[in-house]
Design a protein around this motif. Structure first.
Motif, PDB file in Angstrom:
ATOM      1  N   ILE A  31      -7.729 -12.644 -15.346  1.00  0.00           N
ATOM      2  CA  ILE A  31      -8.123 -11.500 -14.517  1.00  0.00           C
ATOM      3  C   ILE A  31      -7.358 -10.254 -14.946  1.00  0.00           C
ATOM      4  CG2 ILE A  31      -8.110 -10.529 -12.195  1.00  0.00           C
ATOM      5  CD1 ILE A  31      -8.576 -13.316 -11.111  1.00  0.00           C
ATOM      6  N   ARG A  32      -8.064  -9.141 -15.073  1.00  0.00           N
ATOM      7  CA  ARG A  32      -7.441  -7.863 -15.394  1.00  0.00           C
ATOM      8  C   ARG A  32      -7.232  -7.022 -14.138  1.00  0.00           C
ATOM      9  NH1 ARG A  32     -11.459  -6.239 -20.406  1.00  0.00           N
ATOM     10  NH2 ARG A  32     -10.459  -7.482 -22.035  1.00  0.00           N
ATOM     11  N   SER A  33      -8.204  -7.026 -13.280  1.00  0.00           N
ATOM     12  CA  SER A  33      -8.112  -6.218 -12.069  1.00  0.00           C
ATOM     13  C   SER A  33      -8.967  -6.849 -10.980  1.00  0.00           C
ATOM     14  CB  SER A  33      -8.570  -4.781 -12.321  1.00  0.00           C
ATOM     15  OG  SER A  33      -9.948  -4.743 -12.646  1.00  0.00           O
ATOM     16  N   MET A  34      -8.670  -6.448  -9.753  1.00  0.00           N
ATOM     17  CA  MET A  34      -9.449  -6.891  -8.603  1.00  0.00           C
ATOM     18  C   MET A  34      -9.933  -5.650  -7.864  1.00  0.00           C
ATOM     19  SD  MET A  34      -9.594 -10.248  -8.341  1.00  0.00           S
ATOM     20  CE  MET A  34      -9.812 -10.645  -6.616  1.00  0.00           C
ATOM     21  N   GLU A  35     -11.169  -5.680  -7.458  1.00  0.00           N
ATOM     22  CA  GLU A  35     -11.753  -4.562  -6.739  1.00  0.00           C
ATOM     23  C   GLU A  35     -12.340  -5.013  -5.401  1.00  0.00           C
ATOM     24  OE1 GLU A  35     -12.393  -4.863 -10.202  1.00  0.00           O
ATOM     25  OE2 GLU A  35     -10.899  -3.288 -10.517  1.00  0.00           O
ATOM     26  N   TRP A  36     -12.432  -4.086  -4.520  1.00  0.00           N
ATOM     27  CA  TRP A  36     -13.181  -4.257  -3.279  1.00  0.00           C
ATOM     28  C   TRP A  36     -14.346  -3.264  -3.298  1.00  0.00           C
ATOM     29  CZ3 TRP A  36     -12.317  -8.052   0.229  1.00  0.00           C
ATOM     30  CH2 TRP A  36     -11.083  -8.690   0.205  1.00  0.00           C
ATOM     31  N   PHE A  37     -15.499  -3.756  -2.913  1.00  0.00           N
ATOM     32  CA  PHE A  37     -16.691  -2.936  -2.768  1.00  0.00           C
ATOM     33  C   PHE A  37     -17.262  -3.195  -1.373  1.00  0.00           C
ATOM     34  CE2 PHE A  37     -17.585  -1.491  -7.130  1.00  0.00           C
ATOM     35  CZ  PHE A  37     -16.745  -2.313  -7.860  1.00  0.00           C
ATOM     36  N   ARG A  38     -18.141  -2.336  -0.952  1.00  0.00           N
ATOM     37  CA  ARG A  38     -18.829  -2.569   0.308  1.00  0.00           C
ATOM     38  C   ARG A  38     -20.264  -2.070   0.227  1.00  0.00           C
ATOM     39  NH1 ARG A  38     -15.668   1.674   4.366  1.00  0.00           N
ATOM     40  NH2 ARG A  38     -16.558   3.617   3.516  1.00  0.00           N
ATOM     41  N   GLN A  39     -21.107  -2.682   1.024  1.00  0.00           N
ATOM     42  CA  GLN A  39     -22.518  -2.309   1.062  1.00  0.00           C
ATOM     43  C   GLN A  39     -22.949  -2.201   2.511  1.00  0.00           C
ATOM     44  OE1 GLN A  39     -25.077  -4.836  -1.265  1.00  0.00           O
ATOM     45  NE2 GLN A  39     -26.715  -3.340  -1.263  1.00  0.00           N
ATOM     46  N   GLY A  40     -23.187  -0.961   2.951  1.00  0.00           N
ATOM     47  CA  GLY A  40     -23.637  -0.714   4.308  1.00  0.00           C
ATOM     48  C   GLY A  40     -25.123  -0.941   4.444  1.00  0.00           C
ATOM     49  N   PRO A  41     -25.620  -0.966   5.652  1.00  0.00           N
ATOM     50  CA  PRO A  41     -27.048  -1.191   5.884  1.00  0.00           C
ATOM     51  C   PRO A  41     -27.908  -0.158   5.142  1.00  0.00           C
ATOM     52  CG  PRO A  41     -25.826  -1.294   7.946  1.00  0.00           C
ATOM     53  CD  PRO A  41     -24.870  -0.796   6.909  1.00  0.00           C
ATOM     54  N   GLY A  42     -28.807  -0.616   4.328  1.00  0.00           N
ATOM     55  CA  GLY A  42     -29.704   0.276   3.600  1.00  0.00           C
ATOM     56  C   GLY A  42     -29.036   1.098   2.518  1.00  0.00           C
ATOM     57  N   GLN A  43     -27.815   0.730   2.146  1.00  0.00           N
ATOM     58  CA  GLN A  43     -27.082   1.519   1.154  1.00  0.00           C
ATOM     59  C   GLN A  43     -26.810   0.706  -0.102  1.00  0.00           C
ATOM     60  OE1 GLN A  43     -23.499   3.091   2.899  1.00  0.00           O
ATOM     61  NE2 GLN A  43     -24.571   4.002   4.634  1.00  0.00           N
ATOM     62  N   GLU A  44     -26.439   1.419  -1.150  1.00  0.00           N
ATOM     63  CA  GLU A  44     -26.021   0.749  -2.367  1.00  0.00           C
ATOM     64  C   GLU A  44     -24.582   0.268  -2.212  1.00  0.00           C
ATOM     65  OE1 GLU A  44     -28.670   3.351  -5.560  1.00  0.00           O
ATOM     66  OE2 GLU A  44     -26.488   3.527  -5.531  1.00  0.00           O
TER      67      GLU A  44
END
Length: 116
Positions: A31-44
């Motif tokens: 592993i090089r890096s760890m990310e957090w992402f999120r996806q809201g309703p109807g969103q990318e």
């Protein structure tokens, strides 16, 4: 390959806090890096935070800066996202993601709902 499992999501009132966890297993040594992402309703899906697996200061999206903190437990292959002062617009499915030499891996996501 890297396997990721998120936990810690739930429902909270505005102004509240939650801590998400992401447990990594498998070929974590790549592993090089760890990310957090999120996806809201109807969103990318959108970037939330990133940290190098080797350490250093995380970087954050402007929308969460000074409210969210990403960290790693060095004794375990687990990363955390501490979320404070939550707002309704933080409502989303949150995903952790590992970037390693072979590509990017994703967890299954955990729902965070912020409402009265």
């Amino acid at each position: 390959q890297v396997h990721l499992v998120e936990s810690g999501g739930g429902s909270v009132q505005p102004g509240g806090s939650l801590r998400l966890s992401c447990a990594a297993s498998g070929s974590t040594f790549n592993i090089r890096s760890m990310e957090w992402f999120r996806q809201g309703p109807g969103q990318e899906r959108k970037f939330v935070a990133s940290m190098l697996w080797s350490g250093g200061e995380p970087i954050y999206a402007d929308s969460v800066k000074d409210r969210f903190t990403s960290s790693r437990d060095n004794t375990k292959t687990t990363v955390y996202l501490q979320m404070n002062t939550l707002k309704p617009e933080d409502t989303a499915v949150y995903y952790c993601s590992a970037n390693d030499v072979t590509g990017r891996y994703w967890g299954q996501g955990t729902q965070v709902t912020v409402s009265d």
